[in-house]
Scaffold this motif. Structure first.
Motif, PDB file in Angstrom:
ATOM      1  N   LYS A  75     -16.689   0.180  19.318  1.00 59.47           N
ATOM      2  CA  LYS A  75     -15.897  -1.036  19.133  1.00 59.47           C
ATOM      3  C   LYS A  75     -14.828  -1.020  20.209  1.00 59.47           C
ATOM      4  CE  LYS A  75     -12.825  -3.512  16.035  1.00 59.47           C
ATOM      5  NZ  LYS A  75     -12.035  -3.441  14.793  1.00 59.47           N
ATOM      6  N   ILE A  76     -14.855  -2.020  21.088  1.00 66.94           N
ATOM      7  CA  ILE A  76     -13.961  -2.084  22.237  1.00 66.94           C
ATOM      8  C   ILE A  76     -13.068  -3.314  22.081  1.00 66.94           C
ATOM      9  CG2 ILE A  76     -13.848  -2.246  24.742  1.00 66.94           C
ATOM     10  CD1 ILE A  76     -16.765  -0.993  24.672  1.00 66.94           C
ATOM     11  N   PRO A  77     -11.751  -3.133  22.086  1.00 69.97           N
ATOM     12  CA  PRO A  77     -10.845  -4.267  21.869  1.00 69.97           C
ATOM     13  C   PRO A  77     -10.844  -5.274  23.022  1.00 69.97           C
ATOM     14  CG  PRO A  77      -9.711  -2.159  21.554  1.00 69.97           C
ATOM     15  CD  PRO A  77     -11.046  -1.862  22.168  1.00 69.97           C
ATOM     16  N   PHE A  78     -10.426  -6.473  22.692  1.00 69.92           N
ATOM     17  CA  PHE A  78     -10.225  -7.569  23.637  1.00 69.92           C
ATOM     18  C   PHE A  78      -9.296  -7.124  24.768  1.00 69.92           C
ATOM     19  CE2 PHE A  78      -7.721 -11.706  24.259  1.00 69.92           C
ATOM     20  CZ  PHE A  78      -8.662 -12.280  25.093  1.00 69.92           C
ATOM     21  N   LYS A  79      -9.581  -7.552  25.989  1.00 71.04           N
ATOM     22  CA  LYS A  79      -8.791  -7.289  27.200  1.00 71.04           C
ATOM     23  C   LYS A  79      -8.756  -5.814  27.604  1.00 71.04           C
ATOM     24  CE  LYS A  79      -5.882 -11.360  26.958  1.00 71.04           C
ATOM     25  NZ  LYS A  79      -4.544 -11.923  26.943  1.00 71.04           N
ATOM     26  N   THR A  80      -9.812  -5.064  27.292  1.00 62.98           N
ATOM     27  CA  THR A  80      -9.929  -3.668  27.710  1.00 62.98           C
ATOM     28  C   THR A  80     -10.710  -3.611  29.015  1.00 62.98           C
ATOM     29  OG1 THR A  80      -9.923  -2.897  25.419  1.00 62.98           O
ATOM     30  CG2 THR A  80     -10.837  -1.394  27.065  1.00 62.98           C
TER      31      THR A  80
END
Length: 104
Positions: A75-80
């Motif tokens: 799970k990779i957060p927004f704006k990474t």
């Protein structure tokens, strides 16, 4: 018929195919051979990445590159900041889900 059916490509060559792109979700199928991957970029939504086959090499923000084997779900957060690649002999196959769907 209530459902809509989508079909993935089965291949040994580089593939990046947007299977579903609607207001709810983007569902993307990717295949990379050794030395292939995506250009470095920033995630434009929350990204859920499933390793279907092979080993994913991924650098996120300022972290060193981590490796994830078949069956791993990230799970990779927004704006990474993302640097996605295959540095192994075995073909890498991924399913990438972006939710909510990015706004253009």
């Amino acid at each position: 018929m209530v459902e809509k059916v989508y079909n993935m490509t089965y291949s040994d060559s580089k593939t990046v195919e947007m299977l579903i792109s609607d207001e709810n979700v983007h569902y993307i199928h990717m295949i990379f051979n050794k030395g292939e991957g995506l250009p470095e970029h920033f995630s434009n939504s929350n990204v859920y990445m499933t390793v279907i086959n092979g080993t994913l090499s991924i650098g996120l923000d300022k972290q060193e590159t981590h490796k994830y084997n078949k069956g791993s779900i990230l799970k990779i957060p927004f704006k990474t900041k993302m640097n996605v690649s295959n540095t192994h002999e075995e073909t890498l196959e991924l399913i990438v889900v972006k939710a909510p769907a990015p706004v253009k």
